[in-house]
Structures are given as C-alpha cells and as structure tokens.
Design a protein around this motif. Sequence first.
Motif, PDB file in Angstrom:
ATOM      1  N   ASN A  51     -11.548  -2.288   5.889  1.00 55.18           N
ATOM      2  CA  ASN A  51     -10.388  -2.681   6.700  1.00 55.18           C
ATOM      3  C   ASN A  51     -10.545  -2.240   8.151  1.00 55.18           C
ATOM      4  O   ASN A  51     -11.232  -1.264   8.438  1.00 55.18           O
ATOM      5  CB  ASN A  51      -9.088  -2.122   6.107  1.00 55.18           C
ATOM      6  CG  ASN A  51      -9.046  -0.605   6.100  1.00 55.18           C
ATOM      7  OD1 ASN A  51     -10.071   0.051   5.986  1.00 55.18           O
ATOM      8  ND2 ASN A  51      -7.869  -0.041   6.205  1.00 55.18           N
ATOM      9  N   PHE A  54       2.438  -1.813   4.350  1.00 56.69           N
ATOM     10  CA  PHE A  54       2.065  -0.393   4.255  1.00 56.69           C
ATOM     11  C   PHE A  54       3.291   0.460   3.925  1.00 56.69           C
ATOM     12  O   PHE A  54       4.405   0.139   4.312  1.00 56.69           O
ATOM     13  CB  PHE A  54       1.448   0.066   5.576  1.00 56.69           C
ATOM     14  CG  PHE A  54       1.022   1.507   5.542  1.00 56.69           C
ATOM     15  CD1 PHE A  54      -0.004   1.912   4.705  1.00 56.69           C
ATOM     16  CD2 PHE A  54       1.665   2.457   6.321  1.00 56.69           C
ATOM     17  CE1 PHE A  54      -0.392   3.241   4.650  1.00 56.69           C
ATOM     18  CE2 PHE A  54       1.280   3.791   6.272  1.00 56.69           C
ATOM     19  CZ  PHE A  54       0.250   4.187   5.438  1.00 56.69           C
ATOM     20  N   TYR A  63      -0.718  -5.245  12.015  1.00 59.76           N
ATOM     21  CA  TYR A  63       0.619  -4.907  12.499  1.00 59.76           C
ATOM     22  C   TYR A  63       0.954  -5.634  13.799  1.00 59.76           C
ATOM     23  O   TYR A  63       2.088  -5.595  14.237  1.00 59.76           O
ATOM     24  CB  TYR A  63       0.716  -3.400  12.761  1.00 59.76           C
ATOM     25  CG  TYR A  63       0.496  -2.537  11.530  1.00 59.76           C
ATOM     26  CD1 TYR A  63       1.527  -2.293  10.641  1.00 59.76           C
ATOM     27  CD2 TYR A  63      -0.747  -1.965  11.257  1.00 59.76           C
ATOM     28  CE1 TYR A  63       1.336  -1.504   9.522  1.00 59.76           C
ATOM     29  CE2 TYR A  63      -0.947  -1.167  10.140  1.00 59.76           C
ATOM     30  CZ  TYR A  63       0.099  -0.941   9.269  1.00 59.76           C
ATOM     31  OH  TYR A  63      -0.091  -0.156   8.166  1.00 59.76           O
ATOM     32  N   LYS A  96     -11.290   8.103   7.367  1.00 56.66           N
ATOM     33  CA  LYS A  96      -9.916   7.600   7.220  1.00 56.66           C
ATOM     34  C   LYS A  96      -9.311   7.570   8.623  1.00 56.66           C
ATOM     35  O   LYS A  96      -9.205   8.626   9.265  1.00 56.66           O
ATOM     36  CB  LYS A  96      -9.132   8.535   6.279  1.00 56.66           C
ATOM     37  CG  LYS A  96      -7.640   8.589   6.498  1.00 56.66           C
ATOM     38  CD  LYS A  96      -6.964   7.422   5.827  1.00 56.66           C
ATOM     39  CE  LYS A  96      -5.456   7.510   5.897  1.00 56.66           C
ATOM     40  NZ  LYS A  96      -4.855   7.417   7.227  1.00 56.66           N
ATOM     41  N   ASN A  97      -8.955   6.375   9.118  1.00 54.23           N
ATOM     42  CA  ASN A  97      -8.477   6.193  10.506  1.00 54.23           C
ATOM     43  C   ASN A  97      -9.496   6.785  11.492  1.00 54.23           C
ATOM     44  O   ASN A  97      -9.153   7.588  12.366  1.00 54.23           O
ATOM     45  CB  ASN A  97      -7.122   6.862  10.743  1.00 54.23           C
ATOM     46  CG  ASN A  97      -6.020   6.265   9.908  1.00 54.23           C
ATOM     47  OD1 ASN A  97      -6.265   5.823   8.793  1.00 54.23           O
ATOM     48  ND2 ASN A  97      -4.818   6.250  10.426  1.00 54.23           N
ATOM     49  N   ASP A 127      -5.880  -4.689   9.230  1.00 53.09           N
ATOM     50  CA  ASP A 127      -4.600  -3.991   9.109  1.00 53.09           C
ATOM     51  C   ASP A 127      -3.728  -4.618  10.186  1.00 53.09           C
ATOM     52  O   ASP A 127      -3.838  -4.301  11.369  1.00 53.09           O
ATOM     53  CB  ASP A 127      -4.795  -2.481   9.312  1.00 53.09           C
ATOM     54  CG  ASP A 127      -5.494  -1.859   8.107  1.00 53.09           C
ATOM     55  OD1 ASP A 127      -5.660  -2.558   7.089  1.00 53.09           O
ATOM     56  OD2 ASP A 127      -5.870  -0.672   8.194  1.00 53.09           O
ATOM     57  N   GLU A 152      -2.887  -3.839   4.947  1.00 48.05           N
ATOM     58  CA  GLU A 152      -1.764  -3.166   5.607  1.00 48.05           C
ATOM     59  C   GLU A 152      -1.114  -4.143   6.571  1.00 48.05           C
ATOM     60  O   GLU A 152      -1.792  -4.804   7.356  1.00 48.05           O
ATOM     61  CB  GLU A 152      -2.237  -1.961   6.406  1.00 48.05           C
ATOM     62  CG  GLU A 152      -2.729  -0.814   5.583  1.00 48.05           C
ATOM     63  CD  GLU A 152      -3.137   0.367   6.461  1.00 48.05           C
ATOM     64  OE1 GLU A 152      -2.415   0.691   7.418  1.00 48.05           O
ATOM     65  OE2 GLU A 152      -4.188   0.945   6.165  1.00 48.05           O
ATOM     66  N   ASN A 167     -11.704   3.830   5.221  1.00 54.83           N
ATOM     67  CA  ASN A 167     -10.455   3.334   5.800  1.00 54.83           C
ATOM     68  C   ASN A 167     -10.533   3.354   7.330  1.00 54.83           C
ATOM     69  O   ASN A 167     -10.702   4.419   7.930  1.00 54.83           O
ATOM     70  CB  ASN A 167      -9.279   4.201   5.337  1.00 54.83           C
ATOM     71  CG  ASN A 167      -7.942   3.591   5.718  1.00 54.83           C
ATOM     72  OD1 ASN A 167      -7.439   2.702   5.042  1.00 54.83           O
ATOM     73  ND2 ASN A 167      -7.366   4.051   6.821  1.00 54.83           N
ATOM     74  N   GLU A 168     -10.461   2.173   7.915  1.00 55.58           N
ATOM     75  CA  GLU A 168     -10.429   2.034   9.382  1.00 55.58           C
ATOM     76  C   GLU A 168     -11.506   2.880  10.056  1.00 55.58           C
ATOM     77  O   GLU A 168     -11.216   3.770  10.854  1.00 55.58           O
ATOM     78  CB  GLU A 168      -9.052   2.404   9.926  1.00 55.58           C
ATOM     79  CG  GLU A 168      -7.961   1.451   9.484  1.00 55.58           C
ATOM     80  CD  GLU A 168      -6.619   1.702  10.173  1.00 55.58           C
ATOM     81  OE1 GLU A 168      -6.442   2.784  10.767  1.00 55.58           O
ATOM     82  OE2 GLU A 168      -5.761   0.813  10.109  1.00 55.58           O
ATOM     83  N   GLU A 195       0.851  -1.197   0.000  1.00 47.29           N
ATOM     84  CA  GLU A 195       0.000   0.000   0.000  1.00 47.29           C
ATOM     85  C   GLU A 195       0.881   1.240   0.000  1.00 47.29           C
ATOM     86  O   GLU A 195       1.810   1.367   0.814  1.00 47.29           O
ATOM     87  CB  GLU A 195      -0.921   0.000   1.229  1.00 47.29           C
ATOM     88  CG  GLU A 195      -1.812   1.233   1.260  1.00 47.29           C
ATOM     89  CD  GLU A 195      -2.939   1.151   2.295  1.00 47.29           C
ATOM     90  OE1 GLU A 195      -3.480   0.041   2.490  1.00 47.29           O
ATOM     91  OE2 GLU A 195      -3.259   2.186   2.893  1.00 47.29           O
ATOM     92  N   ASN A 229      -0.292   7.388   2.242  1.00 50.79           N
ATOM     93  CA  ASN A 229      -1.634   7.947   2.047  1.00 50.79           C
ATOM     94  C   ASN A 229      -1.735   8.907   0.874  1.00 50.79           C
ATOM     95  O   ASN A 229      -2.735   8.924   0.153  1.00 50.79           O
ATOM     96  CB  ASN A 229      -2.098   8.688   3.294  1.00 50.79           C
ATOM     97  CG  ASN A 229      -2.309   7.797   4.499  1.00 50.79           C
ATOM     98  OD1 ASN A 229      -2.404   8.285   5.608  1.00 50.79           O
ATOM     99  ND2 ASN A 229      -2.385   6.476   4.314  1.00 50.79           N
TER     100      ASN A 229
END
Length: 576
Positions: free
Chosen positions: A321, A408, A363, A123-124, A361, A385, A194-195, A52, A55
Amino acid sequence: MRTSLVLAACLAAFAAVPCYGQSAAAIPHLEKHGTATQLIVDGQPFLALTGELGNNSATSLEFIEPIWPKLAAGNLNCVLAAISWAQMEPAEGRYEFALVDGVIDEARRHDLKLVFLWFGSWKNGLSSYAPYWVKQDFQRFPRIRLGTGKSMELLSTFGDATRDADARAFRALMRHIREVDGTRHTVVMVQVENEVGVLRDSRDRSPVANQAFSAPVPRELMDYLQKHRDTLAPELRELWTASGSRTSGSWEQVFGPGKPDSVSMPIQTTAPPMTAEEHESSWRSLHWPSDEIFMAWHYARYVGKVVAEGKQEYAIPMFVNAWLQQPNHAWPGTYPSGGPLPQVHDIWRAGAPAIDMLAPDLYLQYFDEVSERFVRNANPLFIPETSANASNVLMAFGKFNAIGFSPFFIERTVAPDTDLAAAYRVVSNLAPAIAAHQGTPEIAAIRTRQGDPPAKLALGGYTLELTFTGRGRPPIAPNAQAPQTSQQEAVQGSAIFVAAAPNEFFMGAVGGGVRIAFTPTTPGPSTVGLGDVQEGRFVDGKWTVVRQLGGDDTGQGEILTLRPNTTLRVTVYRYE
Ligand code: DGJ
C-alpha cells in the motif's frame, strides 16, 4: 438475515456469462475477467466490503472481542487486521501464533473474511513494529542515514540480514496460515509491510546507499523499462525522455537530478514554496526523480523478496500500500520516498514481480483521479485505507472494477445505520450482477449531485438520462434503515447500473435518488416502456423480489425512480 456474500457467478439470469471460477478447493487467488481482475474465493468472485481495524486493535483477543459483532452488523464481509512482527517473533526464531489463530477463529465465527497486514520492517515509513531484537542490533540490521548524517528508527533497504529476517518471519506466518486455513480460506489476501518509503529525506544517504546511487542503474531495470516503454506511466516515460532516454548510466544520468544538497528537508511541509498552480499540480508529478526511483527500486527488491518467500508457503494474493503524494506534501521524503505510488508503479513491477497489487491509501479528495492512476496497466484496485464515503463505494466497484473497499479505523464508525452500511448493502444486494459484469462495458457507476444537469449514460443499447432527485422516501428493503447523514452529504450520491441481459438492468443508488429516462440507441421503435420494476436483492445467487413496483411508485408506469439505498431489477420494452 444477512445476504450470503460469497458470490454465485453462474446464475440462470446470466446464462450468457461463462462460469469462470475454479473449483472450491482452490486457494484464494486473482483471475482476469474481461478487463478486470477479481479476487476468487472458493471458486466465486468475492467483492470485499471491508474496513481496516486501528493499528493495535487486533493485538489482543480481549480488546477486539466487542468489535466483531459490530463489523457484521455494519454489512462488512471482510476485515483488515494487522499482525506485528514484534509480537509474532518476540525472540529470534521463536514464533507465537496464538493471536493469529484466535483472530482467524473469531472472523469465522462472525462470517467474515480476513486480510492480514504484515507490519514487518516498515509501518508508515518507519520501523516501529520491528522486534526489539532487531531494533537493538543496529550493526546487523542497519538503519538509513539522512543528509544531516543522523540515523532514525527506519530500517535501511540495504540491510540484507534485515530483509532475510523479515522474509523468514513472514514465511513462517504464511506457512502457519496455510496449515490452519489452507482448506478453509478465511484469510483471503495479505498486505506486506505498510506504506514503505524514506521519510525526512528523499533517499537513504548511508555510505552503502550513496555508493549504489552513483553506480549504474541495474541492467534488469533498464531492460524492463525498454521492453515496456510504450506502456510506462506517462509521468515516468516523459521524464525519462526528457533526460535523453538513456539506456544506461547512473541514476541521475538516466532519470534526472535528485534533491540538491542546498535543500534541507523539513518534514511534512512544502519545500520550496509554491504558487497556487504549482500547489495543485505538485502532487501529480515527480520531483527529485532519481531519488524516488532509486528508493522505489530498492524497496521493491526488498519487499518483493519477502513476498516471494511467503508465497513459497502459501501463494494467496499479496499487495503493498502507498502513502500518497499530497498537495501539501509533494516532495519525496515529505511522503515516504520509494513507496508504490503511481508514478513509480513500473519500477515496482520490474523489481517485485511477485506482488499482485499496488494499492492506494486513498484519503485524498480526488478519489476518481487517483483510482484512474492506480488501475493503469491492469493493476487491480483494492483500497485498504480510505474514508467511509458511501458514494465512493459504488464508484469503486462499478467504475474502477475494485476488488475491495476499506475505510480505516472501521471500529470507530461502523454501525448498521450509516451511509457506509447502506452502500455496502447496495453492493451486496447486487453482488452477483456486479461480479459477473466487472471488466465489461455492461457496468457503470456515476456520481450524482443536487443541481447538476441530467447526466447521460450509454448502457445496454440505451441512453439512460439520470436526474438527481435527492434523499426521497426512506428505503423499504427489509431491515434497511434510513441512513443518518449531514445536510451536505445528503445532496450528493452515486448510482451503479448493470445491463445484465437485453432490456434487463440491475441498479442501486446511495446518497440520493435518480429518475431514469431510457432512449434506445439501436434502430427500432423509439418509445420505451417499463416492464418489471422490482425492489429486491440477490440471495445465494438468485434474484429475490421484495416488492413489485407500479402505480404511484412508477408514476403509473411512466417514471422510473431509483430511490437512495434501494436496489432494483428493471426490464424495459420498446413500442410505437
Ligand atoms: C496510514 C497508515 O497506513 C495507518 O496504519 C494509520 O497510521 C493511518 N495512516 C493513520 O491515519
């Protein structure tokens, strides 16, 4: 030359595998294959080896120009790039698609597929990519309210006008993609928003949200949960049962209490303080469940509507996501409350049937555990991600039947000589074999680590005993280079195996090699000899031998070693 990564599923080598692709003219879509679901592009399963972009890297063609060649050189076959609602619809009803067209053109020029990310209302959690004309008009496009009474730049799911404006813009985007790409299939999927989720509180506390929260849980959701009771995520089913398995009532009556008023929400800290054990288990359970479930339902309804509108124009696979719950951020609101996390997947399925996949996502260090939670109920695994961990690549495709893997901010790390590039080469070398066997018992992946006792794997009528051999000799595949890794990374890895036909295996390893001993699991001669041991790769669907191994490379025919970053075809036979 880079292996063609559009996969040929109907190979002479896999005569037993039915040809399940549709015609090349069909648009990208998902198809069941055994217990797996695959992304089909131009009639063939496509394993997305992707990354990805940061941004804003695709906000100008000039900025992204030097990045394209690096992606292909790093063995990617696909890239995830954001489209900002603000940039695409700078004034209401005025859509600008020049950038979208430019990104599609450049992707084609570099032989890459594209997954677009629609940065629309969220987004987030927050709403930073909503257009200025939306942000300014907070009467028409309402924001959430926190328990403190304050508002923030986070559009409320209770704004029908916002939802409709987002859906209109997204629909226009999908119409445009169909017009420019409907026969070329460069764009293979879209992530919508997004998120999503509420941050800094566990739910929206605006008057309209409060009213909905004290109203009965919608009949539709209750009916869905009753109908799917046996397959609900265990953590959801348990709390529903603990609350008396009610089939009607307010959110708190059905699902248990929300956040008490006495708790004020700090952002990204633990609240209240936890013991070490609680810390470990906290991110695996629901806290203030009715708040999170309530928000999940309302995000699902909203995003589901946006997705459904987009699909009216061009129905390629679409996913959402999740920003995951974490040990340090275990309370809803410290992570976006209501996002598509595994504990509320059922709520998302009930509220947004048009969404094809719920994606992590990922991590967290618990890669396998999180993947397990995401593949429940046949949710296909696509990881939009993650970090560039080579071992996880083989685990994703070989154990969890993943559709794709995507570190990401890929442009920061992508290069031909990385562990990720080596792992992507292993997958692309074996892609037709992997694709033909995902969702069947004939594929497996396993983690390997220095010092671990030999691992055992049952596959294709044999037990494979795997002993880690470390970095070993450098790879010899054409163009392959020894990856550069830290000492710590060098002591662990993973390996993928496919039992393609009786006595025939394809395999690859990253991070370290493995020695493999075969023991038959069926009656007959008990000693196993090595037949062909070939280094090679699939090219246009056909296995191509790069080097035939024997002598020193196979311990004079007695020892099979799979070296890191190599891919082998091995046949075995039995004798007394
Ligand atoms: C997750 C988000 O989805 C990305 O867009 C980006 O903000 C990363 N976090 C940053 O780490």
